[in-house]
Design a protein around this motif. Structure first.
Motif, short mmCIF file in Angstrom:
data_model
loop_
_atom_site.label_atom_id
_atom_site.label_comp_id
_atom_site.label_asym_id
_atom_site.label_seq_id
_atom_site.Cartn_x
_atom_site.Cartn_y
_atom_site.Cartn_z
N ALA A 265 0.82 -1.21 0.00
CA ALA A 265 0.00 0.00 0.00
C ALA A 265 0.85 1.26 0.00
CB ALA A 265 -0.93 0.00 1.21
N ALA A 266 0.40 2.26 -0.77
CA ALA A 266 1.01 3.59 -0.75
C ALA A 266 -0.12 4.61 -0.69
CB ALA A 266 1.86 3.82 -1.99
N LYS A 267 -0.02 5.56 0.25
CA LYS A 267 -1.09 6.53 0.43
C LYS A 267 -1.03 7.59 -0.66
CE LYS A 267 -3.54 9.07 4.00
NZ LYS A 267 -3.69 9.27 5.44
N TYR A 273 -5.59 5.08 -1.47
CA TYR A 273 -4.33 4.34 -1.56
C TYR A 273 -4.17 3.75 -2.95
CZ TYR A 273 -4.26 4.55 3.54
OH TYR A 273 -4.25 5.00 4.84
N GLU A 274 -2.93 3.41 -3.25
CA GLU A 274 -2.64 2.58 -4.42
C GLU A 274 -2.02 1.28 -3.93
OE1 GLU A 274 -0.21 4.73 -7.20
OE2 GLU A 274 -1.95 5.76 -8.10
N ILE A 275 -2.47 0.17 -4.51
CA ILE A 275 -1.98 -1.15 -4.12
C ILE A 275 -1.17 -1.71 -5.29
CG2 ILE A 275 -2.58 -3.42 -3.23
CD1 ILE A 275 -3.53 -1.07 -1.48
N THR A 276 0.13 -1.82 -5.10
CA THR A 276 1.00 -2.41 -6.11
C THR A 276 1.03 -3.92 -5.89
OG1 THR A 276 2.37 -0.42 -6.19
CG2 THR A 276 3.32 -2.44 -7.07
N TYR A 277 0.62 -4.68 -6.92
CA TYR A 277 0.50 -6.13 -6.76
C TYR A 277 1.34 -6.92 -7.74
CZ TYR A 277 -2.65 -5.96 -10.79
OH TYR A 277 -3.17 -5.77 -12.04
N ALA A 278 1.86 -6.26 -8.80
CA ALA A 278 2.71 -6.95 -9.78
C ALA A 278 3.53 -5.91 -10.54
CB ALA A 278 1.85 -7.76 -10.76
N GLU A 279 4.65 -6.34 -11.06
CA GLU A 279 5.52 -5.43 -11.82
C GLU A 279 4.95 -5.19 -13.21
OE1 GLU A 279 9.54 -6.68 -11.98
OE2 GLU A 279 9.79 -6.80 -9.80
N GLY A 280 5.13 -3.96 -13.70
CA GLY A 280 4.76 -3.65 -15.08
C GLY A 280 3.28 -3.42 -15.32
N GLY A 296 3.76 1.49 2.75
CA GLY A 296 4.54 0.31 2.41
C GLY A 296 4.10 -0.97 3.07
N ALA A 297 2.95 -0.94 3.76
CA ALA A 297 2.47 -2.13 4.47
C ALA A 297 2.00 -3.20 3.49
CB ALA A 297 1.33 -1.75 5.40
N LYS A 298 2.22 -4.45 3.86
CA LYS A 298 1.70 -5.57 3.10
C LYS A 298 0.20 -5.71 3.39
CE LYS A 298 5.70 -6.91 1.43
NZ LYS A 298 6.01 -6.82 -0.02
N VAL A 299 -0.61 -5.71 2.35
CA VAL A 299 -2.06 -5.74 2.52
C VAL A 299 -2.67 -6.73 1.53
CG1 VAL A 299 -2.22 -3.35 3.33
CG2 VAL A 299 -2.39 -3.85 0.87
N GLY A 372 -12.85 -4.24 -15.26
CA GLY A 372 -12.92 -2.89 -14.70
C GLY A 372 -13.71 -2.86 -13.41
N PHE A 373 -13.29 -1.99 -12.48
CA PHE A 373 -14.04 -1.81 -11.24
C PHE A 373 -13.73 -0.44 -10.66
CE2 PHE A 373 -10.18 -4.21 -10.38
CZ PHE A 373 -9.58 -3.53 -9.34
N ARG A 374 -14.66 0.06 -9.86
CA ARG A 374 -14.54 1.39 -9.27
C ARG A 374 -13.54 1.38 -8.12
NH1 ARG A 374 -18.57 4.00 -11.78
NH2 ARG A 374 -20.44 2.82 -12.36
N SER A 375 -13.04 2.56 -7.80
CA SER A 375 -12.05 2.67 -6.73
C SER A 375 -12.63 2.37 -5.35
CB SER A 375 -11.44 4.08 -6.72
OG SER A 375 -12.46 5.06 -6.52
N SER A 376 -13.97 2.43 -5.25
CA SER A 376 -14.64 2.14 -3.97
C SER A 376 -15.22 0.73 -3.91
CB SER A 376 -15.76 3.16 -3.73
OG SER A 376 -16.70 3.11 -4.80
N ALA A 377 -14.91 -0.09 -4.92
CA ALA A 377 -15.57 -1.39 -5.04
C ALA A 377 -15.04 -2.45 -4.08
CB ALA A 377 -15.46 -1.91 -6.48
N GLY A 378 -13.79 -2.30 -3.64
CA GLY A 378 -13.19 -3.32 -2.78
C GLY A 378 -12.74 -2.74 -1.46
N VAL A 379 -12.20 -3.62 -0.61
CA VAL A 379 -11.69 -3.19 0.69
C VAL A 379 -10.23 -3.63 0.84
CG1 VAL A 379 -13.91 -3.20 1.84
CG2 VAL A 379 -12.57 -5.30 1.80
N VAL A 380 -9.47 -2.83 1.59
CA VAL A 380 -8.08 -3.15 1.86
C VAL A 380 -7.99 -3.75 3.27
CG1 VAL A 380 -5.74 -2.24 2.03
CG2 VAL A 380 -7.36 -1.23 0.40
N LEU A 381 -7.40 -4.93 3.36
CA LEU A 381 -7.35 -5.66 4.63
C LEU A 381 -5.91 -5.84 5.06
CD1 LEU A 381 -9.94 -8.41 3.66
CD2 LEU A 381 -10.38 -6.36 5.01
N SER A 382 -5.66 -5.54 6.31
CA SER A 382 -4.29 -5.69 6.82
C SER A 382 -4.17 -6.88 7.75
CB SER A 382 -3.88 -4.41 7.56
OG SER A 382 -4.84 -4.04 8.53
N GLU A 383 -5.28 -7.57 8.01
CA GLU A 383 -5.24 -8.77 8.86
C GLU A 383 -5.48 -10.02 8.03
OE1 GLU A 383 -7.66 -8.76 12.34
OE2 GLU A 383 -7.33 -6.63 12.73
#
Length: 383
Positions: A265-267, A273-280, A296-299, A372-383
């Motif tokens: 995660a990056a604020k 936030y932006e969630i980086t999940y793969a390169e490129g 920089g937290a793993k989410v 495609g999906f909206r920016s509010s469509a999902g949730v970010v979980l840290s647990e």
């Protein structure tokens, strides 16, 4: 008298949001051990009068143990259970204002429907002259008047379920415990009976606590759901909140279908936030995040399949767009499910409603498509 054109009372039943509401049931730091095995681990929970409360979880998670402690068949190793403000320690099952309905129904095969319902009343302190009226009231409530003289083997599984329910409610308990009550019914009858249960619970005002491993059943009937795992309650909330805003990966994964994408995660702004999940590939853009996440937290990003659209071209009305290849397709009549592999190997499931009859598929196996999906469509979980 209400004024003309005045709006009806639409107060939402939610006593758990009222700090002054007094719970009917209180679990306080309850632990239950069987030898070295801990079935319930330091559980604290409130259940309110007139609630239809569901204990949901896999086999062995502790939900039946909780119910048996409420009924008085088991005692806590540690902690305290109260019903109606009374400590239940050393109160035997027959002296609790609680009844329990078992999955097997446990009807007397040699007695008629009427006599099955009357059985407990005849052994109670109810005056004999009042018993027929109470039995007939229960027959009307469960729509069994026509079957009063029949034996259990002469009626259907759904009707036997209603006899067991009528017998359980006949003594007007404060609390009715239902242990997998619909497990013996076929899918269609089970779905119909769920709504009957809700209607009966609302009419009687009795507090229902149901144990089930069926997610759809819990989400349909309950005012609130407690999701359990290994003797611990992971989340207690209303069905919409459990589904839309799970508080952990476990709850998100246990309730319904979900895509779980691990990333960093990056604020980018307030609640964004932006969630980086793969390169490129472009990161996942997320807004309306309800809790703060460390830089920089793993989410884990969780998104339900129905929140994702499948298109041939990049969707212009969605903040997030991913290109991938269709690996599998499931046609379920009202829905079609697409399993799409992203360039990094991540598999994503998208569900589309079949709003019109299908003469041919818009997409087929090996097609390259956009998700495609909206920016509010999902949730970010840290647990």
């Amino acid at each position: 008298m209400a004024e003309p054109n005045s709006k009806p009372n639409t107060t939402v039943f939610a006593p758990w949001t009222d700090p002054d509401a007094v719970p009917l049931i209180r679990f306080r730091n309850v632990t239950k051990r069987f030898g070295d095995f801990t079935a319930i681990d330091d559980l604290t929970l409130d259940i309110y009068e007139r609630e239809f409360f569901a204990l949901l979880g896999p086999s062995g998670c502790g939900k039946t143990t909780m119910m048996r402690m409420l009924a008085g068949f088991e005692n806590p190793t540690e902690g305290r259970i109260e019903i109606g403000g009374q400590d239940m320690a050393n109160v035997p099952p027959n002296l609790r204002a609680v009844n329990m309905m078992f999955q097997s129904y446990a009807l007397f095969p040699h007695l008629s429907v009427y006599d099955n319902i009357a059985f407990g009343l005849k052994r109670s302190d109810m005056p004999k002259e009042q018993i027929p009226d109470r039995v007939n009231e229960m027959l009307r409530l469960t729509r069994l008047e026509r079957f009063a003289k029949r034996k259990p083997h002469q009626i259907s599984g759904g009707q036997r379920q209603r006899v067991a329910l009528a017998r359980s409610l006949a003594k007007a308990p404060k609390l009715l415990l239902l242990d997998e009550p619909l497990g013996a019914l076929d899918k269609k009858l089970r779905e119909e009976t769920q709504f009957e249960l809700m209607d009966i619970q609302e009419k009687t005002g009795t507090t229902f606590v149901i144990v089930t491993h069926d997610q759809e059943e819990a989400m349909t009937v309950a005012s609130r759901v407690a999701v359990m795992d290994a003797g611990v309650i992971k989340q207690v909330d209303t069905p919409p909140a459990i589904y839309e805003t799970p508080n952990s990966v476990y709850v998100a994964d246990f309730i319904g279908d979900v895509n779980l994408i691990e990333g960093t995660a990056a604020k980018t702004g307030e609640h964004a936030y932006e969630i980086t999940y793969a390169e490129g590939v472009d990161p996942i853009k997320v807004t309306e995040c309800e809790h703060e996440i460390a830089e920089g937290a793993k989410v884990t990003f969780a998104i339900r399949p129905e929140k994702i659209v499948v298109t041939q071209d990049p969707p212009e009305d969605r903040a997030n767009a991913m290109q991938g290849k269709i690996i599998d397709i499931g046609y379920l009549g009202n829905l079609s499910t697409y399993h799409v592999e992203l360039p990094g190997g991540q598999m994503v499931k998208a569900t589309m409603t079949n709003a019109s009859r299908i003469s041919r598929r818009d997409y087929t196996w090996e097609d390259t498509v956009w998700l495609g999906f909206r920016s509010s469509a999902g949730v970010v979980l840290s647990e």
